[in-house]
Design an enzyme around this catalytic site. Structure first.
Site, PDB file in Angstrom:
ATOM      1  N   ASP A  90      16.259 -19.862  24.780  1.00 45.54           N
ATOM      2  CA  ASP A  90      17.196 -20.011  23.661  1.00 45.54           C
ATOM      3  C   ASP A  90      17.186 -21.443  23.143  1.00 45.54           C
ATOM      4  O   ASP A  90      17.229 -21.691  21.934  1.00 45.54           O
ATOM      5  CB  ASP A  90      18.606 -19.575  24.052  1.00 45.54           C
ATOM      6  N   HIS A 109      12.629 -15.366  25.804  1.00 42.68           N
ATOM      7  CA  HIS A 109      12.372 -14.338  26.814  1.00 42.68           C
ATOM      8  C   HIS A 109      13.364 -13.183  26.681  1.00 42.68           C
ATOM      9  O   HIS A 109      14.380 -13.275  25.977  1.00 42.68           O
ATOM     10  CB  HIS A 109      12.479 -14.948  28.214  1.00 42.68           C
TER      11      HIS A 109
END
Length: 362
Positions: free
Chosen positions: A273, A28
């Site tokens: 991540d 994101h």
């Protein structure tokens, strides 16, 4: 292994070298912090107008830019007009990843004049598929798996990890004193690092003590890197963690190799991540750096005079990098590609659930 390539050196489809399908797994965009610590000068949510953990305007723009970049890259693969048979977007069930998927798709598929429902809105709705975290074994990878949990607990309690924690005791004590938190593990260190990094990127002034450990303290960086490698630390763990996702990827490419033409040309996955780190670790290509906002892994299936091969790339804010699997060149023969993932791939969720319950070996 990373090899930097220029933005102009991309492989383009020709009569003898045709892009058939692609998978994009992206993190994101920029967000506000979602964790604080006791002495955090910015722990009051009033410091973060969008709310804790939410996408920022910079993050929205970065994701839109990624979508535009993907449009340029896949302009020969995807028609300019959106159609559900050509692309399927999946996101974890989190605000920032859902919003990131929406904005990426806005950059990838700007509406044609015929598709506009309002002349003043240069956007069109595109579906995004998601699953509640507790049920998501594919992308969030949070559906409970008894076998995985046992293997992971064994790793965390292993002499190897205990030795690393002992080596890090000075760092843990320092962070505990400065943050007011009880820091005892690399997961705790990563949370502090993550919060400091979010503050720094949002132009907040960091406490003076933070500069002793952020961003270049080697011990802290090693601890953060280990935290991201642990979930897929070995093939047994990766098989249960990322096996379903790689199963989807291999199946997609196999459909195009077999000329079934029934699958979307592009699968787009919006994650975190940790999502990218799990995928990179599974492939043996994690470079010990936390995947930055809006970074993306690209897997691309090509055909060349009847032969099929796969290219894997990693895009972040510094450039685009070729990734190579062990025993495979960049232009990885499809047979070698599938052979590499054979120990990892889960054929379906039913099989995954059976394996998750099989803990008799322990």
């Amino acid at each position: 292994m990373f090899l930097l390539i220029g933005f102009c050196s991309f492989i383009t489809a020709t009569s003898s070298n045709k892009l058939l399908s692609a998978v994009v797994i992206h993190r994101h965009g920029d967000r506000n912090p979602f964790t604080t610590y006791k002495t955090d000068p910015y722990k009051d949510e009033s410091n973060w107008p969008e709310g804790f953990g939410q996408l920022t305007k910079i993050g929205i723009q970065r994701q839109y830019d990624l979508g535009v970049w993907l449009r340029n890259r896949y302009d020969t693969l995807l028609p300019s007009r959106y159609h559900p048979k050509n692309v399927k977007a999946t996101s974890t069930d989190v605000d920032r990843t859902l919003m990131s998927a929406e904005v990426t798709l806005a950059g990838l598929f700007p509406p044609s004049e015929a598709d506009k429902f309002n002349e003043n809105i240069n956007w069109q709705p595109i579906p995004i598929h998601t699953t509640p975290p507790k049920d998501d074994a594919l992308l969030a990878m949070k559906k409970f798996c008894k076998k995985y949990q046992q293997l992971f607990d064994d790793l965390l309690n292993s002499d190897h990890v205990k030795e690393i924690n002992e080596m890090n005791k000075e760092l843990y004590d320092f962070l505990s004193e400065k943050t007011g938190e009880n820091i005892t593990h690399v997961y705790d260190v990563e949370e502090i690092y993550n919060t400091l990094n979010t503050h720094y990127l949002a132009n907040r002034t960091l406490p003076q003590w933070a500069w002793e450990v952020y961003p270049d303290n080697l011990m802290m960086k090693a601890a953060v890197s280990l935290r991201f490698k642990l979930p897929c630390y070995n093939r047994e763990l990766a098989h249960l963690k990322t096996g379903l996702l790689f199963g989807e990827i291999v199946k997609l490419f196999q459909d195009f190799v077999d000329e079934l033409w029934k699958s979307p040309k592009l699968l787009l996955f919006s994650g975190h991540d940790s999502t990218l780190a799990d995928v990179l670790t599974t492939m043996g290509t994690f470079n010990d750096e936390v995947p930055s906002y809006s970074s993306a892994i690209l897997l691309e299936l090509y055909q060349n005079d009847g032969d099929h091969y796969v290219n894997i790339l990693f895009k972040n804010s510094t450039g685009v990098y070729n990734l190579t699997l062990e025993g495979c060149d960049f232009n990885c023969d499809f047979a070698n590609f599938t052979r590499f993932f054979e120990p990892i791939v889960q054929p379906n969720q039913t099989q995954w659930e059976k394996e998750c319950e099989n803990v008799s070996f322990i």
